[in-house]
Design an enzyme around this catalytic site. Structure first.
Site, PDB file in Angstrom:
ATOM      1  N   ASN A 133       0.191  -0.976   0.351  1.00  0.00           N
ATOM      2  CA  ASN A 133       0.024   0.035   0.392  1.00  0.00           C
ATOM      3  C   ASN A 133       1.017   0.754  -0.124  1.00  0.00           C
ATOM      4  O   ASN A 133       1.625   1.709   1.429  1.00  0.00           O
ATOM      5  CB  ASN A 133      -0.934   0.203   1.172  1.00  0.00           C
ATOM      6  CG  ASN A 133      -1.478   1.277   1.120  1.00  0.00           C
ATOM      7  OD1 ASN A 133      -2.066   1.959  -0.521  1.00  0.00           O
ATOM      8  ND2 ASN A 133      -2.061   1.557   2.448  1.00  0.00           N
ATOM      9  N   ASP A 248       2.251  13.897  -5.582  1.00  0.00           N
ATOM     10  CA  ASP A 248       1.829  14.969  -5.835  1.00  0.00           C
ATOM     11  C   ASP A 248       2.425  16.426  -6.449  1.00  0.00           C
ATOM     12  O   ASP A 248       2.781  17.036  -7.385  1.00  0.00           O
ATOM     13  CB  ASP A 248      -0.043  15.121  -5.768  1.00  0.00           C
ATOM     14  CG  ASP A 248       0.006  15.927  -4.762  1.00  0.00           C
ATOM     15  OD1 ASP A 248       1.027  15.707  -3.783  1.00  0.00           O
ATOM     16  OD2 ASP A 248      -0.875  15.927  -3.890  1.00  0.00           O
TER      17      ASP A 248
END
Length: 329
Positions: A133, A248
């Site tokens: 994950n 990001d």
């Protein structure tokens, strides 16, 4: 004059004639029309197969498909219910080639209920089950991508169809930049130290504020940046992995640095699109799982990422912009 041989021949041929007088004109017309329908279907199938083969074998046709369609990437973790809402909205968007769902629920495959809910849609949805994950899972150069444009979308953001279509149109004019719906900015508080801040959207549209980042969680960018992201310094990847945050921001650094090399000049990493309808579903998940935004140290952590990335690259490449693209401009 009577010709017996000729009459005998006619009698033989009569055996092969359709006995319209017995069958009836209506039945004969029905048989004839059915034949025409079957012929038309066969012709249509041949045309379809020819077109499909032409697209597969003709590089020019493949190139057109790459340019005129896009791939959506959605990363998800423990929020199947809101993911389903987002997927159903995306499936009606024009020019969408496929959706890749980066499945971060390690050891728990997508439920049968979720897959059954999506089975009847023609657009392919591919679930990519991950071994760990990680935030960075979504930024892999997946071999399933066959389009120039990639739309990255968070699993808790619901955008209107017109917003997505409009953003794709804008991206085709700015293919080297990120085109998205969430602007942010960096502010240098002391030399070499940066603060991560939100941009005032009301001030931005009047030119009284600016942005230097466009977050990728609701954005279009060229698929080449996925490979470029993988080629970045290990220290950058390590920081993103440690914080499970800032991928990001890192992508905005990647794009800014690439633009600097590409154009030999400084350009902003992204173009901001003012959305007509953007809704966050984050608090609606049945699981109760909430994303990074709700962490108490979220903004502090991202400010630290800005400073660390600038140190890793030896430069702050982010450039400011006040460009706003709207549906009505």
């Amino acid at each position: 004059m009577y010709y017996p041989a000729e009459q005998k021949t006619h009698n033989k041929l009569d055996k092969f004639r359709i006995p319209i007088c017995r069958v009836g004109r209506k039945q004969a017309c029905l048989v004839f029309c059915s034949f025409l329908v079957l012929l038309s279907i066969g012709f249509a199938l041949n045309v379809f197969q020819f077109h499909k083969r032409e697209v597969t074998e003709n590089p020019d046709m493949i190139s057109i498909t790459q340019q005129e369609e896009f791939t959506i990437i959605i990363q998800t973790f423990k929020r199947d219910d809101i993911l389903l809402k987002v997927l159903k909205r995306c499936l009606v968007v024009p020019h969408l080639q496929k959706i890749l769902v980066v499945w971060n629920n390690v050891g728990q495959p997508p439920s049968q209920k979720l897959q059954e809910s999506l089975r009847h849609h023609r657009t392919p949805i591919i679930f990519l089950e991950q071994k760990i994950n990680s935030m960075q899972n979504r930024l892999q150069p997946f071999p399933e991508i066959h389009t120039d444009a990639v739309m990255m979308l968070d699993d808790d953001l619901l955008l209107s169809v017109s917003d997505i279509s409009f953003a794709f149109t804008v991206w085709k004019q700015f293919k080297d930049q990120i085109v998205g719906f969430v602007p942010r900015k960096h502010v240098e508080t002391t030399p070499g130290v940066y603060d991560y801040q939100a941009t005032s959207l009301s001030e931005l549209q009047f030119g009284r504020d600016k942005y230097s980042l466009v977050l990728i969680g609701a954005s279009f960018f060229h698929h080449r940046y996925l490979k470029l992201y993988q080629d970045q310094p290990k220290a950058m990847h390590r920081l993103v992995e440690e914080t499970q945050n800032c991928d990001d921001i890192a992508m905005n650094f990647v794009v800014s640095l690439h633009l600097r090399k590409l154009w030999n000049a400084t350009r902003p990493s992204g173009i901001y699109i003012k959305p007509l309808d953007l809704v966050s579903l984050e608090t609606q998940a049945i699981s109760g799982f909430k994303g990074m935004w709700f962490r108490p140290d979220h903004f502090k952590q991202r400010s630290n990422c800005l400073t660390r990335f600038a140190q890793i690259y030896g430069i702050m490449p982010l450039q400011f912009s006040n460009i706003v693209k709207t549906h009505f401009a």
